[in-house]
Design a protein around this motif. Structure first.
Motif, PDB file in Angstrom:
ATOM      1  N   UNK A 195      37.781   6.402 -40.383  1.00 31.67           N
ATOM      2  CA  UNK A 195      37.465   7.861 -41.153  1.00 31.67           C
ATOM      3  C   UNK A 195      38.704   9.352 -41.106  1.00 31.67           C
ATOM      4  N   UNK A 196      38.608   9.584 -40.258  1.00 32.11           N
ATOM      5  CA  UNK A 196      38.397  10.756 -39.985  1.00 32.11           C
ATOM      6  C   UNK A 196      39.789  11.187 -39.083  1.00 32.11           C
ATOM      7  N   UNK A 197      40.368  10.530 -38.052  1.00 32.62           N
ATOM      8  CA  UNK A 197      41.054  10.749 -36.973  1.00 32.62           C
ATOM      9  C   UNK A 197      42.133   8.973 -37.103  1.00 32.62           C
ATOM     10  N   UNK A 198      43.478   9.097 -36.589  1.00 30.19           N
ATOM     11  CA  UNK A 198      44.217   8.457 -36.944  1.00 30.19           C
ATOM     12  C   UNK A 198      43.884   7.791 -35.403  1.00 30.19           C
ATOM     13  N   UNK A 199      43.524   7.820 -34.699  1.00 26.00           N
ATOM     14  CA  UNK A 199      43.268   6.499 -34.032  1.00 26.00           C
ATOM     15  C   UNK A 199      42.292   6.765 -32.977  1.00 26.00           C
ATOM     16  N   UNK A 200      40.931   5.685 -32.483  1.00 23.76           N
ATOM     17  CA  UNK A 200      39.920   5.659 -31.510  1.00 23.76           C
ATOM     18  C   UNK A 200      39.846   4.885 -30.811  1.00 23.76           C
ATOM     19  N   UNK A 201      39.117   5.327 -29.943  1.00 26.49           N
ATOM     20  CA  UNK A 201      39.376   4.469 -28.061  1.00 26.49           C
ATOM     21  C   UNK A 201      37.857   4.571 -28.128  1.00 26.49           C
ATOM     22  N   UNK A 202      37.734   3.444 -28.250  1.00 29.86           N
ATOM     23  CA  UNK A 202      36.080   2.544 -28.029  1.00 29.86           C
ATOM     24  C   UNK A 202      35.734   1.092 -27.692  1.00 29.86           C
ATOM     25  N   UNK A 203      34.799   1.682 -27.368  1.00 28.11           N
ATOM     26  CA  UNK A 203      33.928   0.203 -26.291  1.00 28.11           C
ATOM     27  C   UNK A 203      33.595  -0.773 -26.530  1.00 28.11           C
ATOM     28  N   UNK A 204      34.131  -2.197 -25.757  1.00 31.05           N
ATOM     29  CA  UNK A 204      33.710  -2.972 -26.856  1.00 31.05           C
ATOM     30  C   UNK A 204      32.718  -3.582 -27.271  1.00 31.05           C
ATOM     31  N   UNK A 205      30.951  -2.842 -26.831  1.00 31.71           N
ATOM     32  CA  UNK A 205      29.874  -3.405 -27.345  1.00 31.71           C
ATOM     33  C   UNK A 205      30.468  -2.780 -28.279  1.00 31.71           C
ATOM     34  N   UNK A 206      30.455  -1.505 -29.040  1.00 32.53           N
ATOM     35  CA  UNK A 206      30.403  -0.294 -29.701  1.00 32.53           C
ATOM     36  C   UNK A 206      31.501  -1.213 -30.917  1.00 32.53           C
TER      37      UNK A 206
END
Length: 278
Positions: A195-206
């Motif tokens: 909600x606060x950033x343009x994009x997020x790089x996220x681990x698959x488990x998360x």
């Protein structure tokens, strides 16, 4: 008197017979339990559902798998070193190597399991190519996943990293044409930052824990020769590297049945790694 002596003799004979039957039964039970080998495997998260497809096959071979759930990444290796578990299955090779160095340990991989590519999610743009000047990107802040995230951004042509750096950090960004702002966060917080950033790089488990659909990711880490350090592995103590029972566990994992279960559990966000030839 003789009558009582005979009665007493009969009672004692009957009790002795019961004792012998009981001992024989007990020995049979012990023998049966000794015939089954128990292997304790440390895991994290939804891997339990994957192991549900493995345990019945191993049980046919006299191997009972007991899963031990952990909540943080450091715990399964500590438990393996101390002998509280026999194997663990949750980490990639790069993480294992760094953990061994930091803790002066000699845990070893005994078989490949999966590759779990990082993915880019956004609530604001539909393609990573739509990033604009000043946009913000959250990435995991632990050394290994931070390095992966930066390499992902380089592969997407968002940034350029200093060459020859094995574990890059934001300080190793040499070109940033769109002047994006990279914000390292605890990996567990990356999904919450959407909600606060343009994009997020996220681990698959998360991502799965946050109920994100991997098919909605706007960019996914490519699997190439450079992906080898990110292969997840089954891990044992060095002395158990060639343990026959543990190798049976590896064989049971590396099957088409388990490949289908991985697809079901992880919705395509993790892929089998035992057939990759790097």
């Amino acid at each position: 008197m003789k009558k009582y002596q005979k009665l007493l003799l009969l009672v004692l004979t009957f009790c002795a017979a019961l004792f012998l039957v009981s001992c024989g039964s007990s020995k049979k039970s012990e023998s049966s339990s000794e015939g089954t080998k128990t292997v304790k495997v440390g895991i994290i998260g939804s891997d339990e559902r994957v192991w549900d497809a493995i345990k019945p096959e191993l049980k046919k071979k006299g191997i009972e798998v007991k899963l031990v759930q952990f909540t943080t990444y450091d715990q399964p290796n500590q438990a393996l070193v101390s002998g509280d578990i026999d194997l663990n299955s949750y980490q990639h090779i790069f993480y294992l190597n760094n953990w061994n160095k930091a803790h002066h340990a000699d845990l070893v991989p005994i078989g490949n399991t999966i590759i779990a590519p990082l993915a880019v999610y956004s609530k604001k743009i539909k393609s990573i190519d739509n990033l604009k000047s000043g946009d913000t990107i959250s990435i995991p802040n632990d050394a290994t996943n931070q390095a992966r995230a930066l390499q992902l951004l380089e592969s997407a042509k968002v940034i350029t990293l200093k060459s020859g750096v094995e574990i890059p950090t934001p300080n190793d960004v040499v070109k940033n044409p769109k002047k994006v702002k990279i914000t390292p966060l605890d990996a567990s917080q990356t999904a919450r930052s959407l909600d606060d950033v343009t994009v997020a790089i996220i681990n698959n488990g998360v991502a799965l824990d946050a109920k994100l659909n991997p098919h909605t990711a706007i960019y996914t880490e490519k699997i190439t020769k450079k992906s080898k350090p990110w292969i997840n592995v089954l891990v044992a103590q060095k002395k158990d590297k060639n343990n026959k029972t543990y190798q049976e566990v590896v064989k049971a994992y590396q099957t088409e049945k388990v490949a289908q279960k991985l697809k079901e559990v992880y919705q395509g966000s993790s892929v089998p790694a035992w057939n990759y030839k790097f």
